[in-house]
Scaffold this active site. Sequence first.
Site, PDB file in Angstrom:
ATOM      1  NE  ARG A   1    -136.002  44.565 -69.852  1.00 38.42           N
ATOM      2  CZ  ARG A   1    -135.943  44.964 -71.119  1.00 38.42           C
ATOM      3  NH1 ARG A   1    -135.091  45.910 -71.469  1.00 38.42           N
ATOM      4  NH2 ARG A   1    -136.727  44.430 -72.034  1.00 38.42           N
TER       5      ARG A   1
ATOM      6  CG  ASP B   1    -134.128  41.119 -71.617  1.00 42.11           C
ATOM      7  OD1 ASP B   1    -134.605  41.143 -72.771  1.00 42.11           O
ATOM      8  OD2 ASP B   1    -134.622  41.739 -70.656  1.00 42.11           O
TER       9      ASP B   1
ATOM     10  CE1 TYR C   1    -139.288  35.804 -66.891  1.00 42.35           C
ATOM     11  CE2 TYR C   1    -141.547  36.338 -66.266  1.00 42.35           C
ATOM     12  CZ  TYR C   1    -140.603  36.081 -67.250  1.00 42.35           C
ATOM     13  OH  TYR C   1    -140.969  36.091 -68.572  1.00 42.35           O
TER      14      TYR C   1
ATOM     15  CG  ASP D   1    -130.449  44.601 -68.377  1.00 39.82           C
ATOM     16  OD1 ASP D   1    -129.376  45.156 -68.668  1.00 39.82           O
ATOM     17  OD2 ASP D   1    -131.107  43.947 -69.198  1.00 39.82           O
TER      18      ASP D   1
END
Length: 305
Positions: A181, A42, A70, A84
């Site tokens: 997310r 993203d 991550y 986000d």
Amino acid sequence: MDIKQSGIFLVNKPQGITSHDLIQKIKRKLNIKKIGHAGTLDPLATGLMVVLVNQATKISNYLLSSDKSYEVEMKLFVKTDTGDITGEVIETQDEHKISRKEIEQVIAKYNGYMYEQYPPIYSAVKVNGKKLYEYARIHQEEQVEIKPRTVTINTCSLLDFNPKANTIRLQVNCSKGTYIRSLVQDIAQEFDAICTVSALHRNMSGKFDVAQAKEWNQVQESDLISMYNGLLQNDHNLIEYHKVKDIIQGRAINLTGKNIPIVFLIDDKKNVLAIYKWVAHDLYTCQRGLWDESVLNLTEAEREF
């Protein structure tokens, strides 16, 4: 400069740019004919992008299937439409006390956890031919059913908890198709909270590490990792085959005693020639050619090395 070779660039994506725009910048900078990537990030996210050049664009599915790692920061008590902080706030929640011990107990549940995860509406998952984010942005009047997908969280660990800033920072190693997310929202629900992603950084994709990566504007042709080395680093099956002509002509071949579902055939110079699939017994059929033009220019003798 004009890159005709095939291979892989490892790039450290900056914040505030789409994955598509990033690879287009590299394409223009190095005058590359074909370019792609093995896993989008993203605009908010930073970190490792696996950029595929020329014939290497054909192996994206095999690299996409790898696990990812991550580092994510989640902001508690606020929810956005995109999941986000770049999105519009759609819900806030009165702050309530959450202890570090409570967080650690919830996170421990996600270690080695396989579950059905719902992708966020702002994602590229396709439903009835449209991407989910198209329903969110363009086709808002249409109803869409979002189906869950099975994902695995291999490891999840707490890096930091800041009760004043209401942020939790996690290190996550997960299977392909996992949406961070969605993951952080699932975790927050465990202690009756809402949240949104406030920072995201990809450390690893398969065996590729962000420590190997360059900034996009520093990438040079000499940084190109060959398909051979990239596939070898990620533990794919590479088999040397002596009749290059058969491969170029897409013939079925026999590989005695292998019985490996998918193999990558190489020549004696470590050129990756093709992807072959096991059919039955020792028989393999060509799924896709991967050779560069230089292989086509080999002499007849060189093709039968």
